[in-house]
Design a protein around this motif. Structure first.
Motif, short mmCIF file in Angstrom:
data_model
loop_
_atom_site.label_atom_id
_atom_site.label_comp_id
_atom_site.label_asym_id
_atom_site.label_seq_id
_atom_site.Cartn_x
_atom_site.Cartn_y
_atom_site.Cartn_z
N GLU A 49 28.39 40.05 32.49
CA GLU A 49 28.92 40.84 33.84
C GLU A 49 30.26 40.51 34.11
OE1 GLU A 49 25.75 40.69 36.59
OE2 GLU A 49 27.09 41.44 38.25
N TYR A 51 33.75 41.48 37.17
CA TYR A 51 34.12 42.48 38.35
C TYR A 51 35.28 43.14 38.04
CZ TYR A 51 35.67 41.93 43.43
OH TYR A 51 35.90 42.03 44.81
N GLY A 53 38.24 45.37 38.30
CA GLY A 53 39.37 45.22 39.30
C GLY A 53 39.92 43.81 39.54
N MET A 54 38.97 43.01 39.68
CA MET A 54 39.57 41.57 39.75
C MET A 54 39.67 40.87 38.44
SD MET A 54 37.82 38.21 41.85
CE MET A 54 38.52 36.63 41.49
N SER A 57 43.15 41.40 36.97
CA SER A 57 44.30 40.76 37.44
C SER A 57 44.27 38.91 37.57
CB SER A 57 44.31 40.96 39.04
OG SER A 57 43.10 40.94 39.65
N TRP A 121 30.31 36.37 34.43
CA TRP A 121 28.91 35.60 34.31
C TRP A 121 27.96 36.05 33.14
CZ3 TRP A 121 31.08 38.42 38.21
CH2 TRP A 121 31.74 37.77 39.13
N TRP A 132 20.38 33.26 33.87
CA TRP A 132 21.91 33.01 33.96
C TRP A 132 22.42 31.89 33.42
CZ3 TRP A 132 24.71 37.29 35.02
CH2 TRP A 132 24.13 38.40 35.64
N LEU B 4 30.51 43.03 47.91
CA LEU B 4 29.94 43.02 46.50
C LEU B 4 29.18 41.94 46.12
CD1 LEU B 4 32.63 45.02 46.77
CD2 LEU B 4 32.71 44.69 44.34
N TYR B 5 28.02 41.90 45.34
CA TYR B 5 27.38 40.94 44.91
C TYR B 5 27.35 40.89 43.15
CZ TYR B 5 25.84 41.60 49.65
OH TYR B 5 25.85 41.89 51.06
N PHE B 6 27.34 39.60 42.57
CA PHE B 6 27.31 39.74 41.37
C PHE B 6 26.29 38.54 40.85
CE2 PHE B 6 31.65 41.18 41.94
CZ PHE B 6 31.62 42.52 41.24
N ALA B 7 25.89 38.98 39.52
CA ALA B 7 25.03 38.06 38.79
C ALA B 7 23.58 37.72 39.50
CB ALA B 7 25.85 36.67 38.44
N TRP B 8 23.28 36.46 39.75
CA TRP B 8 21.95 36.32 40.35
C TRP B 8 21.96 36.56 41.80
CZ3 TRP B 8 22.11 32.72 44.28
CH2 TRP B 8 22.95 31.78 43.79
N ARG B 10 23.56 39.26 43.27
CA ARG B 10 23.24 40.75 43.17
C ARG B 10 21.74 40.88 42.66
NH1 ARG B 10 22.22 43.12 38.70
NH2 ARG B 10 23.45 41.88 37.07
N GLU B 11 21.12 40.14 41.84
CA GLU B 11 19.79 40.37 41.55
C GLU B 11 18.78 40.02 42.73
OE1 GLU B 11 19.51 39.87 36.72
OE2 GLU B 11 19.24 38.20 38.06
N ALA B 54 35.34 35.93 46.94
CA ALA B 54 36.52 36.54 46.65
C ALA B 54 36.91 37.56 48.05
CB ALA B 54 36.52 37.19 45.40
N GLN B 57 39.72 40.65 45.96
CA GLN B 57 39.71 40.46 44.55
C GLN B 57 40.41 38.97 44.33
OE1 GLN B 57 40.83 43.90 42.21
NE2 GLN B 57 38.71 45.01 43.12
N GLU B 71 37.54 44.06 51.09
CA GLU B 71 36.47 43.71 50.06
C GLU B 71 36.26 42.49 49.87
OE1 GLU B 71 36.80 46.27 46.27
OE2 GLU B 71 36.42 44.44 45.13
N ALA B 73 33.52 39.57 48.03
CA ALA B 73 32.49 39.45 46.80
C ALA B 73 31.97 38.10 46.91
CB ALA B 73 33.18 39.92 45.59
N PHE B 75 29.59 35.67 44.50
CA PHE B 75 28.92 35.23 43.11
C PHE B 75 28.80 33.85 42.84
CE2 PHE B 75 33.45 36.73 43.14
CZ PHE B 75 34.09 35.73 42.82
#
Lengths: 146, 81, 146, 81
Positions: A49, A51, A53-54, A57, A121, A132, B4-8, B10-11, B54, B57, B71, B73, B75
């Protein structure tokens, strides 16, 4: 300098050839390729997975830091996301420099920072379930030498 | 702002992105506000040391101010390469 | 493990692809490629002399030392001799390992030893004349870290 | 035994290889013997610290005994890679 964040596979041989051919006047070219490893057996897939956009950069900033620190002719970073099978190539970096020390050090620097500072990730899908991948202390420690 | 949420994370929270109207001055205050909402947020934010943040970003930290940020995030530590 | 000492060019892309594809179960592949550099302008050719008989066995010993010191899946060394033009690829090494640190260190070790312990000698042919490339103290010093 | 010369040692002495009958016990004695022959040998061997020697295709040193050795090679420090 080329940064590519993509779902599709990349062609290691063609990328290496094109990169080395374009690096005129450079004496040293180093490439690193990361491959999905089935460490314990039973790995069905690695899901990566990121991000959007980020990601690009963040990688660009890491590559620019490398160019500031070492005498480099060129830098390439390709990193995939999505679902990968064991044995598939996840990512590659390439560096070109007048001398081998710069090319090696910059490639290791790029790898150390991509490991812990680029927003990717990894999730392992095995027959037994999914989980994970945890960040490793030694990957964080690897940043301290730079 | 967008959160925004990522990986676990987000889950655990159960969604990748949401719009949040907040008066929180810092990331920490936003985390407190979200954690107070529902158990799934509290679970995701239970151990802040296991999380990264972040702002627009760029990697930041939990003390950072949110003024002007569009924004945010959350994670776990990144595992690229 | 493949060691090739040859006059003809090698195909960096194809060699990288074949090497990486054969390194099953390895998570990291590093390649280094050395290229003839025209540092001061005016280089017409680099002539590489070697010691047939000793060259291949000396390289094999260096590669075996690398395998003893690091956890490696495979090692490749290709080194050319004869007359090369600026921009031509002189040599390459490739290493495959479970982890990136081993692949990088082993590749640097191979390069450091090939520089100073494999029986090759380089002569630069310029418009102004010709001269043997002198060994550099820093190349000898580079061996001390291993 | 066969004596081989590479790079500028070969150029200075003027040949890549020759057959030498010698009673020299060590590499150093062989160097002295050759240097006494002709000026071009003396010139090539003038500064031993700038030379390397291999015995039967293995790097060695100037103190090494020659007993049983079939091939001696003299050359400057190597510049591979």
């Amino acid at each position: 300098m080329r940064i590519a964040v993509q779902e599709q596979p990349f062609d290691l041989g063609a990328e290496s050839d094109v990169f080395a051919a374009a690096a005129t006047g450079m004496g040293a070219v180093v490439t690193f390729t990361g491959v999905v490893r089935d460490v314990d057996g039973g790995l069905e897939a690695m899901e990566i997975e990121h991000y959007p956009g980020m990601t690009e950069s963040a990688i660009r900033k890491i590559a620019e830091d490398a160019r500031d620190r070492w005498s480099l002719g060129d830098v390439l970073v390709i990193h995939r996301y999505g679902r990968l099978a064991p044995g598939e190539r996840i990512m590659m970096v390439a560096t070109a420099a007048p001398h081998r020390k710069d090319a090696f050090e910059a490639a290791e620097f790029l790898m150390d920072y991509l490991k812990s500072r680029a927003p990717f990730w990894k999730k392992e899908i095995t027959r037994a379930g999914e989980g994970w991948v945890a960040a490793r202390c030694e990957d964080e420690d690897a940043l301290k030498r730079w | 702002m967008d959160v925004l949420y990522f990986a676990w994370v987000r889950e655990r929270i159960g969604l990748p992105k949401e719009r949040v109207e907040t008066g929180a001055a810092t990331v920490s205050e936003l985390v407190e506000e979200l954690s107070a909402r529902e158990e799934r947020y509290a679970a995701a934010f239970a151990d802040i040391s296991a999380l990264r943040v972040a702002l627009d970003q760029e990697l930041s930290d939990f003390d950072a101010p949110l003024a002007g940020v569009r924004e945010v995030a959350f994670f776990p530590p990144m595992t690229g390469g």
